[in-house]
Design an enzyme around this catalytic site. Structure first.
Site, mmCIF file in Angstrom:
data_model
loop_
_atom_site.group_PDB
_atom_site.id
_atom_site.type_symbol
_atom_site.label_atom_id
_atom_site.label_comp_id
_atom_site.label_asym_id
_atom_site.label_seq_id
_atom_site.Cartn_x
_atom_site.Cartn_y
_atom_site.Cartn_z
ATOM 1 N N THR A 108 0.735 -1.288 -0.011
ATOM 2 C CA THR A 108 0.016 0.022 0.047
ATOM 3 C C THR A 108 0.915 1.254 -0.018
ATOM 4 O O THR A 108 0.911 1.856 1.011
ATOM 5 C CB THR A 108 -0.961 -0.060 1.158
ATOM 6 O OG1 THR A 108 -0.087 -0.048 2.420
ATOM 7 C CG2 THR A 108 -1.932 -1.168 1.016
ATOM 8 N N THR A 145 -0.308 -3.579 5.410
ATOM 9 C CA THR A 145 -0.277 -2.485 6.394
ATOM 10 C C THR A 145 -1.321 -1.488 6.043
ATOM 11 O O THR A 145 -1.324 -1.094 4.803
ATOM 12 C CB THR A 145 1.102 -1.895 6.522
ATOM 13 O OG1 THR A 145 1.933 -2.946 6.786
ATOM 14 C CG2 THR A 145 0.978 -0.864 7.811
ATOM 15 N N ARG A 179 4.650 -8.849 10.145
ATOM 16 C CA ARG A 179 5.777 -8.352 11.130
ATOM 17 C C ARG A 179 7.143 -8.826 10.660
ATOM 18 O O ARG A 179 7.872 -9.443 11.424
ATOM 19 C CB ARG A 179 5.588 -8.674 12.451
ATOM 20 C CG ARG A 179 3.964 -8.301 12.703
ATOM 21 C CD ARG A 179 3.470 -8.720 14.363
ATOM 22 N NE ARG A 179 4.033 -7.830 15.258
ATOM 23 C CZ ARG A 179 4.087 -7.742 16.363
ATOM 24 N NH1 ARG A 179 3.487 -9.048 17.059
ATOM 25 N NH2 ARG A 179 4.262 -6.924 17.509
ATOM 26 N N LYS A 232 -0.147 -2.445 14.194
ATOM 27 C CA LYS A 232 1.093 -2.688 13.215
ATOM 28 C C LYS A 232 1.663 -1.293 12.857
ATOM 29 O O LYS A 232 2.788 -1.072 12.691
ATOM 30 C CB LYS A 232 0.307 -3.155 12.133
ATOM 31 C CG LYS A 232 1.319 -3.091 10.721
ATOM 32 C CD LYS A 232 2.562 -3.798 10.952
ATOM 33 C CE LYS A 232 3.339 -3.932 9.484
ATOM 34 N NZ LYS A 232 4.810 -4.523 9.846
ATOM 35 N N ARG A 239 9.260 2.517 15.917
ATOM 36 C CA ARG A 239 10.707 2.553 15.676
ATOM 37 C C ARG A 239 11.121 3.600 14.867
ATOM 38 O O ARG A 239 12.548 3.991 15.111
ATOM 39 C CB ARG A 239 10.711 0.929 14.677
ATOM 40 C CG ARG A 239 12.324 0.685 14.428
ATOM 41 C CD ARG A 239 12.231 -0.819 13.875
ATOM 42 N NE ARG A 239 13.585 -1.137 13.295
ATOM 43 C CZ ARG A 239 14.465 -1.640 14.226
ATOM 44 N NH1 ARG A 239 14.261 -1.633 15.449
ATOM 45 N NH2 ARG A 239 15.759 -1.728 13.536
ATOM 46 N N CYS A 290 7.760 0.077 4.923
ATOM 47 C CA CYS A 290 6.904 0.323 6.139
ATOM 48 C C CYS A 290 7.176 1.528 7.026
ATOM 49 O O CYS A 290 6.287 2.338 7.007
ATOM 50 C CB CYS A 290 6.983 -0.911 7.045
ATOM 51 S SG CYS A 290 6.294 -2.471 6.530
ATOM 52 N N LYS A 293 6.162 5.228 5.770
ATOM 53 C CA LYS A 293 4.786 5.582 5.416
ATOM 54 C C LYS A 293 3.746 5.254 6.456
ATOM 55 O O LYS A 293 2.671 5.994 6.619
ATOM 56 C CB LYS A 293 4.329 4.689 4.098
ATOM 57 C CG LYS A 293 4.061 3.437 4.359
ATOM 58 C CD LYS A 293 3.546 2.626 3.206
ATOM 59 C CE LYS A 293 3.332 1.221 3.106
ATOM 60 N NZ LYS A 293 2.523 0.695 4.303
ATOM 61 N N ARG A 369 13.084 -0.770 -1.923
ATOM 62 C CA ARG A 369 11.947 0.165 -1.839
ATOM 63 C C ARG A 369 12.093 1.238 -0.981
ATOM 64 O O ARG A 369 12.467 1.155 0.345
ATOM 65 C CB ARG A 369 10.909 -0.659 -1.230
ATOM 66 C CG ARG A 369 10.145 -1.869 -2.174
ATOM 67 C CD ARG A 369 9.215 -2.624 -1.397
ATOM 68 N NE ARG A 369 9.781 -3.451 -0.332
ATOM 69 C CZ ARG A 369 9.096 -4.090 0.382
ATOM 70 N NH1 ARG A 369 7.824 -4.333 0.062
ATOM 71 N NH2 ARG A 369 9.853 -4.975 1.427
#
Length: 476
Positions: A108, A145, A179, A232, A239, A290, A293, A369
């Site tokens: 996404t 996610t 995860r 999530k 982090r 992840c 975004k 990515r």
């Protein structure tokens, strides 16, 4: 009291056939692990036969892993489940009607970094394919996610529209976010606790039935679908915040002429009841699908899933968004170190040759990515530098020329920049590198890979993130 959904699930019986939509970093290991569970008759991997990703279908059905980089256990597992005839990859989505459970693991991304609106085109296509062939008693699980509120809202509506069935009555629906970290996909799926959130209790129980057999050390943590979405996005946001704190402190240490790593060791030494220290490592930028975004997914969730107005100081960005800005700044700071190093030897950025080691955002993988190297290269080129990029895993990327041969990249370079902590860069012969480069070479360490003293003795001008104690050499 039995519900209509529980009756449909009981009539369906145990989960024996599983479909996974999306053969990427999450879908491939998940499908292979499902196929390895005793009692599973068939695990389907559903993949579009597109010009860019259709090759995966052939490779997977030959028992070969299309993912590059080091993924312990995945090659053997894929070969085993294909040899046993349990796993099959296909672009024929009609086979979804055979499945007792269908998981969706589709990215996404954002449409653009300016508007920060998620692009749900691919996910919507996956949902519509699932809904089109959905049968009564099937479990659908979103692993992607997503913004909190998506499972119970938009995703549910799409599935119901396509299937003509009702979620919570005719089929079960849940969110069980992936995860995983590239480079340890199998281990993460088996050993990390699994968050499972259904839109109702029956959906949650059915999703637990799906994931429990795959876990070796991990435990199931049940909750609502929206709470799972928040979990999530929040864990990645936290982090990112921790990395930003390390990056901010590293910038302070540089400005004050001290060693961030000494400071980190000192802070970490204080231990005892009620004392928690979780200082991560600074670096040349944060990449990946992840962390770059999920802060914005979490922020948007306040509007999508919000029941009451958010009580927060008006006109102020959240702590999480500020952290994103710090991490997004680090490629630009790495360029600042390049310019600072060149100034030590009387050179300008414009016209200089910059050798960049590492394009992927993670060590020892091909996952590029949202890599911070892309932003760094663009900044260098805007300022007139000539860039060459080496990566042992990433062989091609739109708009960039990459080399797997390090010699032509470092030859006649003015600056060497370490952007990714690939294993091979730790073992690189930097005396040889210096001989290949132009006189008065500069080395910028964006990942704390080299010993500054060794590099300085070898004749480099050294610049490193957080190394305020060494970055002044040889100006003083």
């Amino acid at each position: 009291m039995a519900t209509e959904l529980s009756a449909a699930l009981n009539q369906r019986g145990p989960i024996r056939t599983i479909g996974v939509i999306g053969m990427g970093y999450v879908g491939i290991p998940s499908a292979a692990l499902f196929a390895s569970v005793p009692g599973i008759r068939r695990a389907y991997g559903f993949q579009r036969n597109s010009p860019t990703s259709g090759y995966k279908i052939r490779m997977l059905n030959e028992g070969k892993n299309p993912l590059k980089g080091e993924e312990p256990g995945l090659d053997k597992l894929l070969a085993d489940v294909v040899h046993k005839g349990v796993f099959h990859c296909t672009d024929d989505f009609t086979s979804i009607q055979e499945c007792d459970a269908v998981t969706i693991a589709i990215q996404t991304p954002f449409k653009s970094p300016e508007d920060l609106i998620p692009d749900l085109t691919a996910l919507e296509e996956g949902l519509r394919q699932a809904g089109r062939y959905l049968t009564r008693g099937t479990l659908v699980v979103l692993e992607s996610t997503i913004t909190p509120g998506t499972t119970c809202g938009w995703a549910r509506e799409v599935l119901e529209e396509e299937s003509g069935l009702l979620a919570g009555r005719d089929f079960a629906l849940a969110h069980a976010p992936e995860r995983v970290m590239v480079g340890r996909l199998i281990q993460n799926i088996q050993e990390h606790d699994r968050i499972v959130g259904g839109i109702d209790e029956d959906s949650t129980r059915r999703a637990i039935e799906l994931y429990q057999p795959v876990l070796t050390k991990g435990q199931i943590i049940p909750m609502t679908a929206t709470a799972a979405e928040v979990t999530k996005t929040a864990e990645n946001t936290f982090r990112d915040l921790q990395i930003a704190a390390a990056n901010q402190l590293a910038l302070y240490c540089e400005a004050m002429g001290v060693n961030f790593y000494d400071v980190r060791t000192g802070i970490d030494s204080l231990k005892g009841d009620g004392i928690t220290r979780a200082i991560l490592w600074p670096g040349a930028g944060v990449g990946g699908h992840c962390l770059t975004k999920d802060t914005y997914h979490l922020e948007r969730g306040v509007d999508v899933a919000g029941r009451t107005p958010l009580d927060y100081p008006q006109g102020h960005e959240s702590l999480f968004v500020l952290a994103r800005h710090v991490n997004d700044f680090m490629p630009r700071h790495t360029f600042h170190l390049v310019r600072q190093g060149l100034s030590c030897v009387g050179k300008e950025v414009s016209g200089s040759r910059i050798a960049i080691l590492g394009f992927s955002f993670l060590p020892n993988t091909d996952d590029a990515r949202n890599t911070p190297t892309e932003q760094f290269v663009n900044i260098c080129q805007i300022h007139g530098a000539v860039t060459e990029i080496h990566d042992p895993w990433v062989h091609e990327y739109p708009g960039f020329s990459l080399s797997s041969d390090i010699e032509p990249v470092v030859k006649d370079a003015d600056v060497l920049v370490l952007m990714t902590a690939h294993r091979m860069y730790y073992a690189l012969d930097y005396d040889w590198v210096k001989r290949m480069m132009r006189p008065f070479p500069v080395l910028v360490d964006g990942r704390n890979i080299v010993d500054p003293d060794v590099i300085i003795r070898a004749g480099f001008v050294y610049e490193g993130i957080g190394r305020g104690d060494k970055n002044r050499y040889p100006r003083d």
